[in-house]
Design an enzyme around this catalytic site. Structure first.
Site, PDB file in Angstrom:
ATOM      1  N   ASN A  96      13.442  26.564 -25.782  1.00  0.00           N
ATOM      2  CA  ASN A  96      13.395  27.439 -26.953  1.00  0.00           C
ATOM      3  C   ASN A  96      14.542  28.442 -27.031  1.00  0.00           C
ATOM      4  OD1 ASN A  96      11.788  29.084 -29.113  1.00  0.00           O
ATOM      5  ND2 ASN A  96      12.182  30.523 -27.443  1.00  0.00           N
ATOM      6  N   TYR A 163      25.608  26.961 -35.683  1.00  0.00           N
ATOM      7  CA  TYR A 163      24.141  27.008 -35.508  1.00  0.00           C
ATOM      8  C   TYR A 163      23.502  25.771 -36.131  1.00  0.00           C
ATOM      9  CZ  TYR A 163      19.405  28.981 -35.535  1.00  0.00           C
ATOM     10  OH  TYR A 163      18.062  29.199 -35.341  1.00  0.00           O
ATOM     11  N   LYS A 167      21.428  22.771 -34.206  1.00  0.00           N
ATOM     12  CA  LYS A 167      20.008  22.531 -34.481  1.00  0.00           C
ATOM     13  C   LYS A 167      19.754  21.108 -34.990  1.00  0.00           C
ATOM     14  CE  LYS A 167      18.443  26.483 -33.098  1.00  0.00           C
ATOM     15  NZ  LYS A 167      17.557  26.565 -31.934  1.00  0.00           N
ATOM     16  N   THR A 198      12.567  38.252 -35.948  1.00  0.00           N
ATOM     17  CA  THR A 198      12.669  38.404 -34.483  1.00  0.00           C
ATOM     18  C   THR A 198      13.951  39.174 -34.184  1.00  0.00           C
ATOM     19  OG1 THR A 198      14.003  36.417 -34.163  1.00  0.00           O
ATOM     20  CG2 THR A 198      11.617  36.101 -34.109  1.00  0.00           C
TER      21      THR A 198
HETATM   22  P1  NAD Z   1      15.390  36.029 -29.919  1.00  0.00           P
HETATM   23  O1  NAD Z   1      16.795  36.509 -29.874  1.00  0.00           O
HETATM   24  O2  NAD Z   1      14.306  36.989 -30.262  1.00  0.00           O
HETATM   25  O3  NAD Z   1      14.999  35.327 -28.538  1.00  0.00           O
HETATM   26  C1  NAD Z   1      15.855  34.438 -27.897  1.00  0.00           C
HETATM   27  C2  NAD Z   1      15.646  34.553 -26.389  1.00  0.00           C
HETATM   28  O4  NAD Z   1      16.498  33.582 -25.764  1.00  0.00           O
HETATM   29  C3  NAD Z   1      16.044  35.928 -25.840  1.00  0.00           C
HETATM   30  O5  NAD Z   1      15.017  36.429 -25.003  1.00  0.00           O
HETATM   31  C4  NAD Z   1      17.314  35.642 -25.046  1.00  0.00           C
HETATM   32  O6  NAD Z   1      17.495  36.492 -23.923  1.00  0.00           O
HETATM   33  C5  NAD Z   1      17.113  34.191 -24.646  1.00  0.00           C
HETATM   34  N1  NAD Z   1      18.368  33.516 -24.328  1.00  0.00           N
HETATM   35  C6  NAD Z   1      19.510  33.513 -25.075  1.00  0.00           C
HETATM   36  N2  NAD Z   1      20.468  32.828 -24.430  1.00  0.00           N
HETATM   37  C7  NAD Z   1      19.924  32.371 -23.279  1.00  0.00           C
HETATM   38  C8  NAD Z   1      20.426  31.619 -22.183  1.00  0.00           C
HETATM   39  N3  NAD Z   1      21.689  31.187 -22.141  1.00  0.00           N
HETATM   40  N4  NAD Z   1      19.594  31.342 -21.146  1.00  0.00           N
HETATM   41  C9  NAD Z   1      18.315  31.796 -21.164  1.00  0.00           C
HETATM   42  N5  NAD Z   1      17.790  32.523 -22.173  1.00  0.00           N
HETATM   43  C10 NAD Z   1      18.588  32.817 -23.209  1.00  0.00           C
HETATM   44  O7  NAD Z   1      15.421  34.825 -30.944  1.00  0.00           O
HETATM   45  P2  NAD Z   1      14.245  33.991 -31.644  1.00  0.00           P
HETATM   46  O8  NAD Z   1      14.352  34.233 -33.097  1.00  0.00           O
HETATM   47  O9  NAD Z   1      12.961  34.188 -30.955  1.00  0.00           O
HETATM   48  O10 NAD Z   1      14.778  32.516 -31.383  1.00  0.00           O
HETATM   49  C11 NAD Z   1      14.110  31.591 -30.537  1.00  0.00           C
HETATM   50  C12 NAD Z   1      14.499  30.191 -30.955  1.00  0.00           C
HETATM   51  O11 NAD Z   1      14.035  29.975 -32.288  1.00  0.00           O
HETATM   52  C13 NAD Z   1      16.008  29.949 -30.994  1.00  0.00           C
HETATM   53  O12 NAD Z   1      16.270  28.641 -30.549  1.00  0.00           O
HETATM   54  C14 NAD Z   1      16.335  30.096 -32.478  1.00  0.00           C
HETATM   55  O13 NAD Z   1      17.494  29.398 -32.825  1.00  0.00           O
HETATM   56  C15 NAD Z   1      15.095  29.498 -33.087  1.00  0.00           C
HETATM   57  N6  NAD Z   1      14.840  29.863 -34.493  1.00  0.00           N
HETATM   58  C16 NAD Z   1      14.725  31.167 -34.869  1.00  0.00           C
HETATM   59  C17 NAD Z   1      14.487  31.462 -36.208  1.00  0.00           C
HETATM   60  C18 NAD Z   1      14.364  32.866 -36.709  1.00  0.00           C
HETATM   61  O14 NAD Z   1      14.402  33.074 -37.927  1.00  0.00           O
HETATM   62  N7  NAD Z   1      14.196  33.857 -35.856  1.00  0.00           N
HETATM   63  C19 NAD Z   1      14.344  30.428 -37.134  1.00  0.00           C
HETATM   64  C20 NAD Z   1      14.456  29.110 -36.695  1.00  0.00           C
HETATM   65  C21 NAD Z   1      14.692  28.849 -35.372  1.00  0.00           C
END
Ligand code: NAD
Length: 259
Positions: A96, A163, A167, A198
């Site tokens: 994730n 990005y 994805k 987030t």
């Molecule tokens: P977030 O920034 O709140 O959390 C991401 C977490 O990943 C953080 O705790 C960070 O420390 C960790 N991380 C980043 N790089 C890392 C690495 N190299 N090794 C280990 N950990 C690492 O972001 P989020 O919104 O919770 O995103 C989580 C996932 O959901 C991501 O893959 C993101 O692309 C995807 N996503 C998010 C959204 C959105 O709108 N927030 C929408 C679609 C998909």
């Protein structure tokens, strides 16, 4: 077994990468509530530790944290070793962790491009392989990869080619791995969330500018999702309730990609 029994994750061990924040944290919470032992694997070790302690306290199920950069092969191997030493098995892997930025291709450095591909996609190759060897040996396992609706459509107005590309790669990696590992009893699926509030998107929501107005306008439900709205799907995909589901993409986007 009754249908509600099939949703239970009692005695299962789940790794959540990027579990210290946002969607990962919320989905780890859901898995823990369903009974799974949790491994919060994150670059931010302190935050991961806080999340693991909170899960144990609230749900009464063991949870540990591991500080790991999911793009570093040695650190990933060490993380998996620690999980096996602690819990003896891995049933669920949630890939994730992810990052993003809004930049036009012509303004983007090659470093930025590579970093997003590395964290969002290449890490899934590394972690799935490190965990997969144990899952293949036990002839069962579930892998869930966090993609995005940006892996299916190009959402606007922000430019985010790196990005989007990463994805889209997650979706094809998911399908490919699902086919390769079906014979080992391992199911592989991906979730594709739409706009969620987030840390990843916080600066835009706090600013509440034109970008956010546009995002809400383009989303049929006219609002962002909240991380807890992924909890039910996370439990479904991680549990035996989805025992015939593999190679699938699940959008959770308020209708965005249906248009
Ligand atoms: P977030 O920034 O709140 O959390 C991401 C977490 O990943 C953080 O705790 C960070 O420390 C960790 N991380 C980043 N790089 C890392 C690495 N190299 N090794 C280990 N950990 C690492 O972001 P989020 O919104 O919770 O995103 C989580 C996932 O959901 C991501 O893959 C993101 O692309 C995807 N996503 C998010 C959204 C959105 O709108 N927030 C929408 C679609 C998909």
């Amino acid at each position: 077994m009754s249908i509600m029994e099939r949703f239970k994750l009692t005695n299962k061990v789940a790794i959540m990468t990027g579990g210290a924040s946002g969607l990962g944290k919320a989905m780890a919470d859901a898995l823990s509530e369903a009974g799974a032992k949790l491994v919060i694997a994150d670059l931010n070790g302190e935050a991961a530790d806080r999340v693991a302690k909170d899960l144990e306290e609230r749900h009464g199920v063991p949870a540990i944290s591991v500080e790991v950069n999911v793009t570093n092969e040695k650190q990933v191997e060490a993380m998996v070793d620690k999980v096996i030493k602690t819990f003896g098995q891995i049933d669920i892997l949630f890939n994730n962790a992810g990052i993003g930025s809004h930049e036009k291709v012509e303004n983007m450095t090659y470093e930025t491009w590579k970093k997003q591909l590395d964290v969002n996609l290449n890490s899934m190759f590394l972690v799935s392989n490190a965990v997969g060897k144990y899952m293949r040996a036990q002839n069962r396992g579930v892998i869930i990869n966090t993609s995005s609706m940006s892996g299916i459509i190009v959402n606007t107005p922000q430019p985010q080619a790196a990005y989007n590309t990463s994805k889209a790669g997650v979706i094809m990696f998911t399908k490919s791995l699902a086919i390769e590992w079906a014979e080992h009893g391992i199911r592989v699926n991906t979730i594709a969330p739409g706009y969620m509030k987030t840390d990843l998107t916080r600066e835009y929501y706090e600013d509440n500018g034109d970008k956010v107005k546009k995002w809400n306008e383009l989303t049929p439900m006219k609002r962002p999702g909240t991380p807890d709205e992924l909890g039910g799907l996370a439990i479904y995909l991680a549990s035996d309730a989805s025992s015939f589901v593999t190679g699938s993409v699940f959008t959770v986007d308020g209708g965005y990609t249906a248009q």
